[in-house]
Design an enzyme around this catalytic site. Structure first.
Site, PDB file in Angstrom:
ATOM      1  N   ASP A 187      -2.565 -17.567   4.021  1.00 60.40           N
ATOM      2  CA  ASP A 187      -3.645 -18.265   3.313  1.00 60.40           C
ATOM      3  C   ASP A 187      -4.223 -19.376   4.190  1.00 60.40           C
ATOM      4  O   ASP A 187      -5.440 -19.537   4.296  1.00 60.40           O
ATOM      5  CB  ASP A 187      -3.168 -18.799   1.950  1.00 60.40           C
ATOM      6  CG  ASP A 187      -1.837 -19.518   1.997  1.00 60.40           C
ATOM      7  OD1 ASP A 187      -1.178 -19.498   3.066  1.00 60.40           O
ATOM      8  OD2 ASP A 187      -1.451 -20.120   0.983  1.00 60.40           O
TER       9      ASP A 187
ATOM     10  N   LYS B  70       3.666 -14.717   4.400  1.00 65.67           N
ATOM     11  CA  LYS B  70       3.777 -15.652   3.290  1.00 65.67           C
ATOM     12  C   LYS B  70       5.260 -15.693   2.904  1.00 65.67           C
ATOM     13  O   LYS B  70       5.636 -15.513   1.744  1.00 65.67           O
ATOM     14  CB  LYS B  70       2.887 -15.144   2.137  1.00 65.67           C
ATOM     15  CG  LYS B  70       2.637 -16.128   1.030  1.00 65.67           C
ATOM     16  CD  LYS B  70       1.627 -17.197   1.349  1.00 65.67           C
ATOM     17  CE  LYS B  70       1.518 -18.146   0.167  1.00 65.67           C
ATOM     18  NZ  LYS B  70       0.917 -19.436   0.487  1.00 65.67           N
TER      19      LYS B  70
ATOM     20  N   ASP C  80      -5.558  -6.036   6.222  1.00 70.28           N
ATOM     21  CA  ASP C  80      -6.787  -5.442   5.706  1.00 70.28           C
ATOM     22  C   ASP C  80      -7.784  -6.544   5.346  1.00 70.28           C
ATOM     23  O   ASP C  80      -8.941  -6.559   5.781  1.00 70.28           O
ATOM     24  CB  ASP C  80      -6.422  -4.603   4.462  1.00 70.28           C
ATOM     25  CG  ASP C  80      -7.539  -3.678   4.031  1.00 70.28           C
ATOM     26  OD1 ASP C  80      -8.529  -3.543   4.761  1.00 70.28           O
ATOM     27  OD2 ASP C  80      -7.408  -3.088   2.937  1.00 70.28           O
TER      28      ASP C  80
ATOM     29  N   TYR D  61       0.804  -1.216   0.000  1.00 70.90           N
ATOM     30  CA  TYR D  61       0.000   0.000   0.000  1.00 70.90           C
ATOM     31  C   TYR D  61       0.839   1.270   0.000  1.00 70.90           C
ATOM     32  O   TYR D  61       0.307   2.364   0.117  1.00 70.90           O
ATOM     33  CB  TYR D  61      -0.931   0.026   1.229  1.00 70.90           C
ATOM     34  CG  TYR D  61      -2.151  -0.857   1.096  1.00 70.90           C
ATOM     35  CD1 TYR D  61      -2.434  -1.540  -0.086  1.00 70.90           C
ATOM     36  CD2 TYR D  61      -3.037  -1.002   2.156  1.00 70.90           C
ATOM     37  CE1 TYR D  61      -3.557  -2.347  -0.192  1.00 70.90           C
ATOM     38  CE2 TYR D  61      -4.162  -1.812   2.052  1.00 70.90           C
ATOM     39  CZ  TYR D  61      -4.415  -2.477   0.876  1.00 70.90           C
ATOM     40  OH  TYR D  61      -5.525  -3.272   0.774  1.00 70.90           O
TER      41      TYR D  61
ATOM     42  N   ASP E 226     -11.140  -7.995   7.626  1.00 68.65           N
ATOM     43  CA  ASP E 226     -12.487  -7.930   7.034  1.00 68.65           C
ATOM     44  C   ASP E 226     -13.151  -9.307   7.035  1.00 68.65           C
ATOM     45  O   ASP E 226     -14.353  -9.427   7.266  1.00 68.65           O
ATOM     46  CB  ASP E 226     -12.424  -7.423   5.582  1.00 68.65           C
ATOM     47  CG  ASP E 226     -12.674  -5.923   5.490  1.00 68.65           C
ATOM     48  OD1 ASP E 226     -12.331  -5.215   6.456  1.00 68.65           O
ATOM     49  OD2 ASP E 226     -13.206  -5.468   4.455  1.00 68.65           O
TER      50      ASP E 226
END
Ligand code: ATP
Ligand code: MG
Length: 326
Positions: A199, A167, A223, A120, A227
């Protein structure tokens, strides 16, 4: 000593739930001076700029900011304001509150999301008609700052340790640096960590969220995964969040401006009031923070409730009931 609090109601239901939270804060014996500031779609339509410089300066200089919601201009407002407080961590609890029909009622998680870099940080390029690239930024210093916060967070809140989601098996350099920096700070401080591939985490948290408490994540993963967890706990209208910097913080509900119900006086103020409780705790008013949480939970349990929770009460009814309990 008086603490200065910037209050930014913003757009839509932000104009309804933010004053409700201020009313609750005013019912406490805490010496706050509130200064209201403007930002959002309505400001842009009047002046062409969604975030006035005065608002930015106020947020960058007061002790804390309580933020409601903004509509279409969210990226133009909230990203610079996170910068204004140098926010290096976004704290997002995902807990089930009374009166909410949750997919996984046993969920009780806190995400600590890196808030400044990762994918980001904005280094995107268009190299040709066929090719676009993104540079991902990970620094040891930002990762270590996040880890130090996480260690303090688990110590202060009675957790054994935290999970680090990453990851690093694929992104060996960037996520590897993130993982190594976080784990080494925790090791130095004697805080337990457990690694989890992000994951795999997504699957495990759906199947059995009780395996996790505090989860430290890189920016994008935090993020998305928080959510996901918001979905597990049901009420978007209930979830608070905090953007924390070295000296100040900005506290906001997870939900947006909800234009569909704005102006009707029926928005659920719980998320903003719980965000205000996080603000109290961040400023060291732990006891008052707990009082506010207890009052909100009591009202969620016994009513009155807003329509999103199956009731027919107004924002004002719920706010009054919370203030009465205080
Ligand atoms: P924005 O564009 O500002 O994000 P949105 O339409 O995405 O607005 P959200 O606020 O993100 O709306 O919420 C989605 C839906 O959830 C809304 O349409 C609204 O009905 C409901 N909702 C969100 N927050 C609340 C709340 N505090 N009280 C009641 N309902 C809410
Ligand atoms: Mg939205």
């Amino acid at each position: 000593m008086t603490e200065e609090i910037t209050v930014i109601p913003g757009d839509g239901i932000g104009q309804e739930v933010t004053p409700a939270a201020v009313e609750v804060l005013e019912a406490l014996e805490v010496d706050f001076a509130f200064q209201e500031a403007e930002a959002g779609d309505y400001v842009r339509s009047e002046t062409g700029e969604a975030l006035p410089e005065d608002t930015y300066d106020l947020v960058a200089s007061t002790d804390a900011t309580l933020f409601g919601a903004v509509g279409e201009t969210a990226a133009d407002v909230i990203l610079p304001l996170r910068d204004a407080v140098d926010s290096f961590v976004n704290v997002r609890p995902a807990t089930v509150y009374p009166g909410v029909d949750a997919v996984r009622p046993e969920t009780d998680l806190v995400f600590l999301r890196e808030n400044t870099e990762g994918v980001y940080s904005g280094h995107e390029d268009r190299l040709s008609d066929d090719l676009s690239t993104l540079t991902r930024v990970v620094t040891s210093s930002a990762s270590e700052q996040l880890a130090a916060f996480a260690c303090e967070f688990v110590e202060d809140n009675g957790y054994d340790g935290f999970h680090v989601a990453h990851k690093a098996n694929v992104m060996r350099e960037t996520d590897g640096r993130f993982r190594d920096s976080v784990v080494s700070v925790a090791d130095e401080r004697g805080v337990e960590t457990e690694e989890v591939l992000m994951d795999a985490f997504a699957t495990h948290v759906c199947l059995d969220p009780t395996q996790f408490d505090v989860v430290v994540c890189p920016n994008l993963a935090g993020d998305v995964l928080s959510d996901l967890a918001a979905g597990l706990v049901g009420g978007l209208g209930m979830l608070p969040s905090a953007n924390i910097g070295p000296e100040r913080g900005l506290f906001e509900p997870v939900h947006g401006s909800a234009p569909d119900i704005a102006g009707e006086g029926i928005a659920n103020p719980a998320a903003t009031i719980i965000s205000a409780a996080m603000m109290l705790e961040h400023l060291g008013h732990d006891e008052e923070g707990k009082r506010v949480r207890d009052a909100v939970e009591g009202v969620l349990e016994d009513g009155p409730r807003t329509p999103d929770l199956g009731g027919d009460a107004s924002t004002a009814d719920v706010t009054d009931a919370i203030v009465d309990r205080l």
